[in-house]
Design an enzyme around this catalytic site. Structure first.
Site, PDB file in Angstrom:
ATOM      1  N   GLY A 283     -19.991   7.144   2.966  1.00 53.19           N
ATOM      2  CA  GLY A 283     -19.001   7.479   1.710  1.00 53.19           C
ATOM      3  C   GLY A 283     -19.693   7.331   0.283  1.00 53.19           C
ATOM      4  O   GLY A 283     -20.380   6.597   0.302  1.00 53.19           O
TER       5      GLY A 283
ATOM      6  N   ASN B 129     -15.659   6.359  -5.191  1.00 53.30           N
ATOM      7  CA  ASN B 129     -15.869   5.310  -6.167  1.00 53.30           C
ATOM      8  C   ASN B 129     -16.591   4.017  -5.503  1.00 53.30           C
ATOM      9  O   ASN B 129     -17.396   3.711  -6.246  1.00 53.30           O
ATOM     10  CB  ASN B 129     -14.298   4.806  -6.278  1.00 53.30           C
ATOM     11  CG  ASN B 129     -14.173   3.740  -7.324  1.00 53.30           C
ATOM     12  OD1 ASN B 129     -14.461   2.606  -6.868  1.00 53.30           O
ATOM     13  ND2 ASN B 129     -14.246   4.068  -8.633  1.00 53.30           N
TER      14      ASN B 129
ATOM     15  N   LYS C 245       0.845  -1.245   0.001  1.00 53.78           N
ATOM     16  CA  LYS C 245      -0.010  -0.085   0.044  1.00 53.78           C
ATOM     17  C   LYS C 245       0.612   1.151   0.122  1.00 53.78           C
ATOM     18  O   LYS C 245       2.091   1.151   0.426  1.00 53.78           O
ATOM     19  CB  LYS C 245      -0.728  -0.021   1.243  1.00 53.78           C
ATOM     20  CG  LYS C 245      -2.071   0.929   1.251  1.00 53.78           C
ATOM     21  CD  LYS C 245      -3.386   0.068   0.274  1.00 53.78           C
ATOM     22  CE  LYS C 245      -4.279   0.974   0.004  1.00 53.78           C
ATOM     23  NZ  LYS C 245      -5.628   0.443  -0.348  1.00 53.78           N
TER      24      LYS C 245
END
Ligand code: NAD
Length: 405
Positions: free
Chosen positions: A214, A217, A102
């Site tokens: 949220g 995407n 990450k």
């Protein structure tokens, strides 16, 4: 507890059920490598700023490191370490030949102009190019990073290395720049396939109600796809707060509003609520799709949903997991629920490496099969060992990583 401490607790819990030697657990407690860089970025004003960036390469026993790059003011080394460990587990759960990593930059990217964002993105690649590569470490988008950013990064990588096949180093690229069909919707679509499999397994009402925290995407696309197949979305939120309508929100109207105003605040046809209120709404399914650490030991009592589908990474703390299990609220864990994103990233990488282009139908069929198989394997294991789905998913992943190690 920090995000990485939470991830280590999840690892320890699963260690009791995974048939692996203790060294495998010890290995996974430590990332293979953590690289920190100071990125000089020229602002439009002429001022120069130094931003802190990380790339964590957690484990590559199963294949090249894989995991997104996050641009957010709250990025920290600890958070990137947690996300890297979860990626290693997730790729093994999805059964794709990739490891876990990450990246992140501590930055409020909403304050940057497009030109500044591009200079930052290219600067990230200059700092980390020696440890990235199609067979080494393959980043992707995450919070506040986009296909356009992946395109700048891929372009910079090819320029610096001269490797014409180097664009495969980044997935989540725009379709016309070597991206895959279906990548933009993959995280949400994969989550929906998992939810469908879960609904069948437990007999959940196909018109069930959903709340989503949220609206980027993952969350926004999920709202769109889930409403199209008959679910009723009664609440959504973003960083500015939330919207609630018990009769169901008109998802396309909310999307148009968000596009126009860049936030959900002020949308007229719903009651405004806080992110905390959203977690406590009366709905069948709660979908956290923002950041980690949202459902905790302290606030889990408010959750009234029957099931939590984790599209975000790490939204539920280990303390909350224990209480939710006692309350018989199922948690479909992040490493399964949001693994559609990395699965289609893997398809993109495969297509780039082989010089192929798969149709949207091919991608969707493969994704659906892989998500349904992953759900079934985990659900069966959870039943067999009388454990929650997160522990089952981790246990399966640990056994697969152990085998590769
Ligand atoms: P994004 O940048 O597209 O969207 C993030 C959304 O979260 C935005 O709507 C933002 O307003 C909202 N948000 C930020 N802080 C919030 C808060 N405190 N409360 C409520 N909302 C808040 O990011 P994304 O790609 O949708 O990622 C969301 C989550 O999904 C992250 O945990 C990410 O790691 C995970 N995820 C994303 C993908 C992917 O393919 N994009 C894949 C797997 C997991």
């Amino acid at each position: 507890m920090t995000a990485f401490e939470n991830a280590l607790v999840q690892l320890e819990r699963a260690a009791k059920y995974a048939k692996v030697r203790p060294f495998i657990i010890e290995r996974l407690r430590h990332p293979n490598r953590i690289v920190e860089a100071s990125l000089p970025v020229a602002m439009d004003s002429g001022e120069e700023r130094i931003l802190t960036a990380y790339r964590v390469q957690h484990n590559n026993a199963r294949g090249p490191y894989k995991g997104g790059i996050r641009f957010h003011p709250k990025v920290s080394k600890d958070e990137v370490q947690a996300l890297g460990l979860w990626m290693a587990i997730k790729c093994a759960v999805a059964n794709i030949p990739l490891g876990g990593g990450k990246g992140g930059v501590i930055v409020d990217s909403k304050q940057l102009s497009k030109a500044e964002l591009e200079r930052l993105s290219r600067g990230f690649v200059r700092a980390f190019k020696d440890i990235l590569g199609p067979q080494l470490d393959v980043p992707a988008p995450d919070v506040y990073t986009t296909p356009e950013i992946m395109d700048w990064m891929a372009d910079e990588y090819v320029k610096l290395t001269g490797d014409q096949k180097g664009r495969a180093t980044f997935t989540g690229k725009p379709l016309e720049k070597g991206g895959s069909e279906g990548r933009g919707t993959a995280t949400a679509q994969g989550g929906l396939y998992v939810l469908d499999a879960y609904a069948k397994a437990i007999g959940l009402d196909p018109n069930a109600t959903i709340t989503i925290q949220g609206f980027g995407n993952a969350g926004r696309t999920f709202a769109e796809l889930a409403s199209q197949v008959g679910y009723t979305i009664i609440a959504v939120s973003d960083s500015s707060g939330g919207l609630y309508n018990p009769q169901g929100l008109d998802v396309s109207a909310v999307e148009s509003y968000k596009d126009e105003h860049r936030s959900l605040g002020g949308y007229p046809d719903a009651q405004s609520i806080t992110n905390e209120d959203l977690l406590g709404c009366e709905a069948d399914i709660l979908v956290p799709a923002a950041l980690e650490g949202q459902i905790t030991g302290q606030n889990q009592y408010n959750v009234k949903a029957r099931v939590i589908l984790e599209l975000a990474n790490g939204p539920t703390t280990p303390e909350a997991d224990i209480e939710l299990l006692k309350r018989k609220i199922d948690v479909i864990p992040d490493v399964l629920a949001n693994s559609g994103g990395v699965t289609v990233s893997y398809f993109e990488w495969e297509q780039n490496n082989k010089g192929e282009h798969w149709t949207a139908g091919d991608v969707d069929t493969k994704l659906k099969t892989m998500m349904a198989d992953a759900f079934q394997t985990i659900h069966d294991r959870a039943k067999k060992d009388s454990i929650d789905m997160r522990t089952a998913a981790f246990a399966i992943a640990l056994e697969r990583i152990a085998e590769a190690t």
